[in-house]
Motif scaffolding. Structure first.
Motif, PDB file in Angstrom:
ATOM      1  N   LYS A  62      49.360  32.329  40.736  1.00  0.00           N
ATOM      2  CA  LYS A  62      48.463  33.078  39.857  1.00  0.00           C
ATOM      3  C   LYS A  62      48.465  32.420  38.480  1.00  0.00           C
TER       4      LYS A  62
ATOM      5  N   THR B  89      47.978  33.308  35.440  1.00  0.00           N
ATOM      6  CA  THR B  89      47.826  34.426  34.513  1.00  0.00           C
ATOM      7  C   THR B  89      47.693  33.954  33.071  1.00  0.00           C
TER       8      THR B  89
ATOM      9  N   GLY C 109      44.161  33.747  32.257  1.00  0.00           N
ATOM     10  CA  GLY C 109      43.355  34.952  32.436  1.00  0.00           C
ATOM     11  C   GLY C 109      42.574  35.004  33.727  1.00  0.00           C
TER      12      GLY C 109
ATOM     13  N   THR D 152      41.752  35.977  37.522  1.00  0.00           N
ATOM     14  CA  THR D 152      42.066  37.099  38.402  1.00  0.00           C
ATOM     15  C   THR D 152      41.758  36.742  39.848  1.00  0.00           C
ATOM     16  N   ASP D 153      41.882  37.721  40.743  1.00  0.00           N
ATOM     17  CA  ASP D 153      41.622  37.487  42.167  1.00  0.00           C
ATOM     18  C   ASP D 153      40.141  37.573  42.523  1.00  0.00           C
ATOM     19  N   GLU D 154      39.297  38.020  41.605  1.00  0.00           N
ATOM     20  CA  GLU D 154      37.862  38.122  41.881  1.00  0.00           C
ATOM     21  C   GLU D 154      37.256  36.737  42.115  1.00  0.00           C
TER      22      GLU D 154
ATOM     23  N   GLN E 147      33.854  36.338  37.896  1.00  0.00           N
ATOM     24  CA  GLN E 147      34.677  36.416  36.691  1.00  0.00           C
ATOM     25  C   GLN E 147      33.908  35.921  35.469  1.00  0.00           C
TER      26      GLN E 147
ATOM     27  N   ARG F 189      35.700  33.504  29.639  1.00  0.00           N
ATOM     28  CA  ARG F 189      36.969  33.357  30.366  1.00  0.00           C
ATOM     29  C   ARG F 189      37.297  31.909  30.688  1.00  0.00           C
TER      30      ARG F 189
END
Length: 256
Positions: free
Chosen positions: A216, A218, A221, A223-225, A230, A237
């Motif tokens: 991940k 993180t 920033g 995400t899993d989308e 995103q 982002r």
């Protein structure tokens, strides 16, 4: 398709893409076996005549202006099934050309859509390649290649097609010379009993290959989308793709 984050379809016969009413993209460029022989372990191998299709700058119509302003570009790629001799279907190894607007060799964020992929990457395309990683990823998983690293995308599922999307710098460009001078990247993927094994490229100094699974990101920033969704949710982002200096501290000692 909602899985992709934008309305499009992928085709295998022939290789290519079609776009929904609110999505635009170019006719795909087809990379043939003859075009990529110089990056293969066995340049004389047999394999599919059309190895992969690539379409750069796919987007929803309403996102075009925002993408241009942010110097971002979304590309999609689909591979043929099969093998290239004893190698899996794969892209040419390359390094991203330095973008004039940023002064950096841009990073790239991959998202696997269909099939299984190995994102191979190495720190340098020099006799000493530095750290070398093979990141095994499946549908929905993301892999980030940091600025300046040599890399290639490899199919880990010879019996099925591999398809993926990627966020890139709008001034994208590929440098092949150093890779070709070394007869490829530092490790060759080979298919043996339907599994991927690795052979060191003797044009590099001996080293170690780390085979890992995606993590991940993180600190960026992510995400899993779906990665295009995103961007829709937060157009800023992925600014670190076209402006890598914004994440300069995160690139130090980066681990994929």
């Amino acid at each position: 398709m909602t899985d992709y984050g934008l309305d499009m379809s992928v085709h295998q016969q022939p290789l290519g893409f079609s776009y929904g009413n609110d999505v635009i993209g170019p006719m795909p460029e087809i990379r043939t076996l003859d075009q990529i022989r110089g990056s293969l372990r066995d340049p004389d191998c047999d394999g599919p005549e059309q190895v992969y299709a690539i379409a750069m700058d796919v987007a929803r119509l309403q996102d075009r202006e925002e993408l241009q302003k942010r110097m971002l570009l979304f590309g999609v790629v689909t591979y043929a099934a099969g093998q290239l001799g004893d190698e899996p279907i794969r892209s040419q190894g390359h390094v991203h050309r330095i973008s004039q607007h940023s002064g950096w060799s841009p990073p790239e964020l991959y998202e696997i859509w269909q099939g299984k992929a190995i994102i191979y990457m190495q720190e340098f395309v020099e006799d000493e390649p530095g750290r070398c990683f093979a990141v095994l990823a499946g549908p929905g998983e993301k892999v980030l290649v940091p600025p300046g690293w040599g890399h290639a995308t490899i199919s880990a599922s010879p019996d099925e097609a591999l398809t993926f999307g990627a966020w890139c710098d709008r001034e994208y460009g590929f440098e092949y010379e150093a890779v070709r001078a070394h007869k490829g990247l530092a490790w060759y993927p080979l298919v043996q009993n339907n599994n991927i094994i690795w052979q060191h490229n003797s044009h590099y100094l001996p080293g170690r290959l780390q085979v890992v699974t995606p993590r991940k990101y993180t600190e960026f920033g992510i995400t899993d989308e779906p990665v295009y969704q995103q961007f829709i949710n937060d157009p800023a982002r992925f600014q670190f793709i076209s402006k890598p200096e914004k994440a300069a501290a995160s690139w130090l000692n980066f681990h994929p």
